[in-house]
Motif scaffolding. Sequence first.
Motif, mmCIF file in Angstrom:
data_model
loop_
_atom_site.group_PDB
_atom_site.id
_atom_site.type_symbol
_atom_site.label_atom_id
_atom_site.label_comp_id
_atom_site.label_asym_id
_atom_site.label_seq_id
_atom_site.Cartn_x
_atom_site.Cartn_y
_atom_site.Cartn_z
ATOM 1 N N LEU A 89 0.825 -1.207 0.000
ATOM 2 C CA LEU A 89 0.000 0.000 0.000
ATOM 3 C C LEU A 89 0.865 1.266 0.000
ATOM 4 O O LEU A 89 0.659 2.182 -0.804
ATOM 5 N N PHE A 90 1.842 1.311 0.888
ATOM 6 C CA PHE A 90 2.691 2.503 0.976
ATOM 7 C C PHE A 90 3.637 2.596 -0.223
ATOM 8 O O PHE A 90 3.908 3.693 -0.728
ATOM 9 N N ALA A 91 4.148 1.444 -0.679
ATOM 10 C CA ALA A 91 5.025 1.465 -1.855
ATOM 11 C C ALA A 91 4.256 1.894 -3.098
ATOM 12 O O ALA A 91 4.768 2.682 -3.920
ATOM 13 N N ALA A 92 3.032 1.399 -3.259
ATOM 14 C CA ALA A 92 2.211 1.770 -4.408
ATOM 15 C C ALA A 92 1.881 3.259 -4.382
ATOM 16 O O ALA A 92 1.889 3.934 -5.425
ATOM 17 N N PHE A 93 1.592 3.786 -3.202
ATOM 18 C CA PHE A 93 1.314 5.227 -3.081
ATOM 19 C C PHE A 93 2.533 6.048 -3.480
ATOM 20 O O PHE A 93 2.419 7.050 -4.200
ATOM 21 N N ALA A 94 3.704 5.637 -3.027
ATOM 22 C CA ALA A 94 4.924 6.367 -3.372
ATOM 23 C C ALA A 94 5.187 6.336 -4.869
ATOM 24 O O ALA A 94 5.547 7.360 -5.467
ATOM 25 N N LEU A 95 5.006 5.173 -5.487
ATOM 26 C CA LEU A 95 5.270 5.049 -6.917
ATOM 27 C C LEU A 95 4.248 5.800 -7.761
ATOM 28 O O LEU A 95 4.561 6.284 -8.855
ATOM 29 N N ALA A 96 3.012 5.895 -7.281
ATOM 30 C CA ALA A 96 1.955 6.530 -8.064
ATOM 31 C C ALA A 96 1.902 8.044 -7.876
ATOM 32 O O ALA A 96 1.549 8.779 -8.807
ATOM 33 N N ALA A 162 -3.008 5.409 -8.791
ATOM 34 C CA ALA A 162 -2.847 6.386 -9.871
ATOM 35 C C ALA A 162 -4.188 6.769 -10.488
ATOM 36 O O ALA A 162 -4.337 7.867 -11.022
ATOM 37 N N ALA A 163 -5.167 5.856 -10.421
ATOM 38 C CA ALA A 163 -6.473 6.127 -11.017
ATOM 39 C C ALA A 163 -7.330 7.053 -10.154
ATOM 40 O O ALA A 163 -8.316 7.606 -10.630
ATOM 41 N N VAL A 164 -6.977 7.219 -8.888
ATOM 42 C CA VAL A 164 -7.726 8.121 -8.008
ATOM 43 C C VAL A 164 -7.301 9.564 -8.317
ATOM 44 O O VAL A 164 -6.111 9.878 -8.258
ATOM 45 N N PRO A 165 -8.234 10.453 -8.639
ATOM 46 C CA PRO A 165 -7.855 11.843 -8.965
ATOM 47 C C PRO A 165 -7.100 12.506 -7.819
ATOM 48 O O PRO A 165 -7.486 12.397 -6.651
ATOM 49 N N LEU A 190 -11.130 3.390 -1.884
ATOM 50 C CA LEU A 190 -11.332 3.173 -3.320
ATOM 51 C C LEU A 190 -10.486 2.023 -3.864
ATOM 52 O O LEU A 190 -10.572 1.707 -5.055
ATOM 53 N N LEU A 191 -9.685 1.403 -3.013
ATOM 54 C CA LEU A 191 -8.778 0.343 -3.455
ATOM 55 C C LEU A 191 -9.337 -1.058 -3.217
ATOM 56 O O LEU A 191 -8.604 -2.036 -3.374
ATOM 57 N N GLN A 262 -14.422 -13.617 -7.016
ATOM 58 C CA GLN A 262 -13.933 -13.730 -8.391
ATOM 59 C C GLN A 262 -14.217 -12.490 -9.233
ATOM 60 O O GLN A 262 -13.362 -12.047 -9.997
ATOM 61 N N ARG A 263 -15.386 -11.871 -9.081
ATOM 62 C CA ARG A 263 -15.692 -10.694 -9.896
ATOM 63 C C ARG A 263 -14.727 -9.545 -9.599
ATOM 64 O O ARG A 263 -14.139 -8.954 -10.493
ATOM 65 N N LYS A 264 -14.579 -9.231 -8.326
ATOM 66 C CA LYS A 264 -13.689 -8.134 -7.957
ATOM 67 C C LYS A 264 -12.229 -8.498 -8.180
ATOM 68 O O LYS A 264 -11.402 -7.643 -8.465
ATOM 69 N N ALA A 265 -11.908 -9.803 -8.071
ATOM 70 C CA ALA A 265 -10.525 -10.218 -8.289
ATOM 71 C C ALA A 265 -10.126 -10.008 -9.743
ATOM 72 O O ALA A 265 -9.056 -9.472 -10.041
ATOM 73 N N VAL A 266 -10.990 -10.413 -10.667
ATOM 74 C CA VAL A 266 -10.683 -10.256 -12.093
ATOM 75 C C VAL A 266 -10.610 -8.788 -12.469
ATOM 76 O O VAL A 266 -9.679 -8.334 -13.135
ATOM 77 N N SER A 267 -11.600 -7.989 -12.035
ATOM 78 C CA SER A 267 -11.576 -6.562 -12.351
ATOM 79 C C SER A 267 -10.394 -5.874 -11.681
ATOM 80 O O SER A 267 -9.796 -4.958 -12.240
ATOM 81 N N GLY A 268 -10.034 -6.349 -10.483
ATOM 82 C CA GLY A 268 -8.899 -5.759 -9.786
ATOM 83 C C GLY A 268 -7.605 -5.962 -10.523
ATOM 84 O O GLY A 268 -6.796 -5.048 -10.651
ATOM 85 N N LEU A 269 -7.382 -7.156 -11.047
ATOM 86 C CA LEU A 269 -6.143 -7.438 -11.768
ATOM 87 C C LEU A 269 -6.079 -6.680 -13.081
ATOM 88 O O LEU A 269 -5.062 -6.118 -13.450
ATOM 89 N N THR A 270 -7.208 -6.645 -13.838
ATOM 90 C CA THR A 270 -7.199 -5.987 -15.145
ATOM 91 C C THR A 270 -7.125 -4.473 -15.019
ATOM 92 O O THR A 270 -6.343 -3.826 -15.701
ATOM 93 N N ASP A 271 -7.909 -3.914 -14.102
ATOM 94 C CA ASP A 271 -7.889 -2.464 -13.948
ATOM 95 C C ASP A 271 -6.544 -1.993 -13.420
ATOM 96 O O ASP A 271 -5.992 -0.998 -13.881
ATOM 97 N N GLY A 272 -6.018 -2.699 -12.454
ATOM 98 C CA GLY A 272 -4.724 -2.306 -11.904
ATOM 99 C C GLY A 272 -3.597 -2.454 -12.891
ATOM 100 O O GLY A 272 -2.580 -1.777 -12.792
ATOM 101 N N ALA A 273 -3.771 -3.319 -13.885
ATOM 102 C CA ALA A 273 -2.698 -3.547 -14.857
ATOM 103 C C ALA A 273 -2.642 -2.474 -15.914
ATOM 104 O O ALA A 273 -1.588 -2.210 -16.479
ATOM 105 N N VAL A 274 -3.765 -1.815 -16.226
ATOM 106 C CA VAL A 274 -3.775 -0.887 -17.349
ATOM 107 C C VAL A 274 -3.805 0.583 -16.917
ATOM 108 O O VAL A 274 -3.625 1.462 -17.733
ATOM 109 N N LYS A 275 -4.047 0.831 -15.628
ATOM 110 C CA LYS A 275 -4.132 2.223 -15.192
ATOM 111 C C LYS A 275 -2.787 2.677 -14.630
ATOM 112 O O LYS A 275 -2.044 1.913 -14.062
ATOM 113 N N GLY A 276 -2.555 3.958 -14.696
ATOM 114 C CA GLY A 276 -1.342 4.528 -14.095
ATOM 115 C C GLY A 276 -0.152 4.428 -14.982
ATOM 116 O O GLY A 276 0.945 4.600 -14.533
#
Length: 276
Positions: A89-96, A162-165, A190-191, A262-276
């Motif tokens: 969480l903290f590493a992702a915030f720093a990178l984004a 990164a997707a959060v304004p 939102l995560l 499964q629904r949130k897991a699939v959307s989580g992986l795909t959305d997190g992969a293409v945003k930012g």
Amino acid sequence: MKRSAFGRLWPNATAVILFVGFAFPVYWMFATAFKPTGDIITEDPVWFPYHATVEHFKKAVHADHFWTLVANSVIVTVSSVLISLVIALFAAFALARMRFKGRRGLIVTFMLAQMAPWEVMIIAIYMLVRDNDMLNSLVPLTAFYAMMVLPLTILTLRGYVAAVPKELEESAMVDGCTRLQAFVKVIFPLLAPGLMATSLFGFITAWNEFPLVLILNKDIEKQTLPLWLSQFQTAFGDDWGATMAASSLFALPILILFIFLQRKAVSGLTDGAVKG
């Protein structure tokens, strides 16, 4: 019109065939676990447990060290997932959100670490744990399991952060929040899809991991379920009913988690992969 109908038919037919191919071994495992021994050892396969029994499950759960190893697996898996999520969480915030020298190189490093097979480090890991007198302990397992899932967890959550304004975070800071408070109150809620996806991935990785515990933990009291399950021929002999019952119990937590997430897991992986 015919061509359009065919175009819709073949993807659905392919999906059904793939589903049956992947689901049938799982069904056969659970079905065999409930069959009486006479229906398992027979020339003519019995496709459904018409005379269902739970005797095989009783034998599995009463096997030596079963509940001890269940507790070990739960402790190691849950602890490693929580540790990886907090760090990520903290590493992702720093990178984004932050711009610093070497940021892009660090992202590439995480990608390479995710792609590289960790088994190449198995000798170094063993020597490190041995030299620190930590063999036959759950602590190294927890630490290394968290390390295994950390790169993907960071990269996925980075996309969500990164997707959060930025304006939402800045508004919270204008209202008097510190940067940490803004992160906790604005970004963290939102995560949820990303957290579920990475938690499921981490749980599956740690729950199923086998080679590391085989090398580091020779004491049966400090092992986990995958290693115990691999020794079913010693534990159960040719009792395939008990073997399938033990396998079903081992797979059940992952199946339950995947069904609910499964629904949130699939959307989580795909959305997190293409945003930012």
